[in-house]
Write a protein that holds these residues in place. Structure first.
Motif, PDB file in Angstrom:
ATOM      1  N   GLY A  24       0.792  -1.229   0.000  1.00 47.75           N
ATOM      2  CA  GLY A  24       0.000   0.000   0.000  1.00 47.75           C
ATOM      3  C   GLY A  24       0.816   1.268   0.000  1.00 47.75           C
ATOM      4  N   TYR A  25       2.112   1.163  -0.285  1.00 47.72           N
ATOM      5  CA  TYR A  25       2.992   2.327  -0.267  1.00 47.72           C
ATOM      6  C   TYR A  25       3.546   2.575  -1.668  1.00 47.72           C
ATOM      7  CZ  TYR A  25       2.644   1.676   4.730  1.00 47.72           C
ATOM      8  OH  TYR A  25       2.150   1.538   6.001  1.00 47.72           O
ATOM      9  N   PRO A  26       3.145   3.690  -2.305  1.00 48.94           N
ATOM     10  CA  PRO A  26       3.680   3.993  -3.633  1.00 48.94           C
ATOM     11  C   PRO A  26       5.203   4.082  -3.590  1.00 48.94           C
ATOM     12  CG  PRO A  26       1.893   5.489  -3.056  1.00 48.94           C
ATOM     13  CD  PRO A  26       2.235   4.707  -1.821  1.00 48.94           C
ATOM     14  N   CYS A  27       5.844   3.563  -4.628  1.00 46.94           N
ATOM     15  CA  CYS A  27       7.299   3.496  -4.629  1.00 46.94           C
ATOM     16  C   CYS A  27       7.778   3.362  -6.065  1.00 46.94           C
ATOM     17  CB  CYS A  27       7.723   2.271  -3.809  1.00 46.94           C
ATOM     18  SG  CYS A  27       9.473   2.136  -3.510  1.00 46.94           S
ATOM     19  N   SER A  28       8.956   3.891  -6.332  1.00 43.94           N
ATOM     20  CA  SER A  28       9.582   3.715  -7.642  1.00 43.94           C
ATOM     21  C   SER A  28      10.947   3.066  -7.432  1.00 43.94           C
ATOM     22  CB  SER A  28       9.751   5.064  -8.344  1.00 43.94           C
ATOM     23  OG  SER A  28      10.738   5.835  -7.675  1.00 43.94           O
ATOM     24  N   GLU A  29      11.523   2.560  -8.511  1.00 41.25           N
ATOM     25  CA  GLU A  29      12.846   1.950  -8.396  1.00 41.25           C
ATOM     26  C   GLU A  29      13.899   2.947  -7.911  1.00 41.25           C
ATOM     27  OE1 GLU A  29      14.115  -0.647 -11.564  1.00 41.25           O
ATOM     28  OE2 GLU A  29      12.069  -1.408 -11.820  1.00 41.25           O
TER      29      GLU A  29
END
Length: 145
Positions: free
Chosen positions: A24-29
């Motif tokens: 549920g936590y937006p994240c990018s590489e």
């Protein structure tokens, strides 16, 4: 199936991003690369992944050593996730056990975890791992300008 717990490596990042987003936590590489880099540079922080037989991550845990004026030292699990398709295989327990061993190696005798009220499955999981509910609280946050 053979599972292993180890420290994350750069090649794990795409899978760790997907697991983080599933939690549920937006994240990018790029975000995750930076966070892992910062965490590895700070004493008292640890991240473990649990992998399948092909060394592909199926879950991760992040924990940190806490020191407060109000309590003895503790290690807190800041986040733990196991791929939905791999749940029920003991992988979460393997991650908690790895954190417990890390804590004992630091002469810390207490583990803590905070979970959202709505994560009833997580509550049951942690009780099965020997955790006891200590209190219910609100979390407040302030964005600094």
């Amino acid at each position: 199936m053979s599972h292993q717990v180890r420290a994350p490596v750069g090649a794990d990042v795409p899978v760790l991003v997907a697991l983080t987003e599933a939690l549920g936590y937006p994240c990018s590489e790029p975000d995750l690369h930076e966070r892992l880099s910062r965490l590895s540079a700070v004493p008292g922080q640890v991240v473990f992944v649990v992998t399948d037989a092909t060394d592909c991550p199926l879950g991760w845990v992040h924990a940190f050593e806490g020191i407060q004026l109000t309590s003895p030292p503790f290690v807190e699990i800041a986040g733990l996730v196991v791929d939905e398709q791999a749940q029920g295989q003991g992988l979460g327990k393997m991650l908690v056990d790895a954190v417990a061993a890390w804590a004992k190696g630091r002469n810390v005798a207490r583990l803590r975890v905070h979970t959202r009220i709505c994560r009833e499955g997580a509550h049951h999981f942690y009780v099965r791992q020997g955790f006891m509910q200590m209190k219910t609280q609100h979390v407040f946050q302030c964005e600094l300008k």
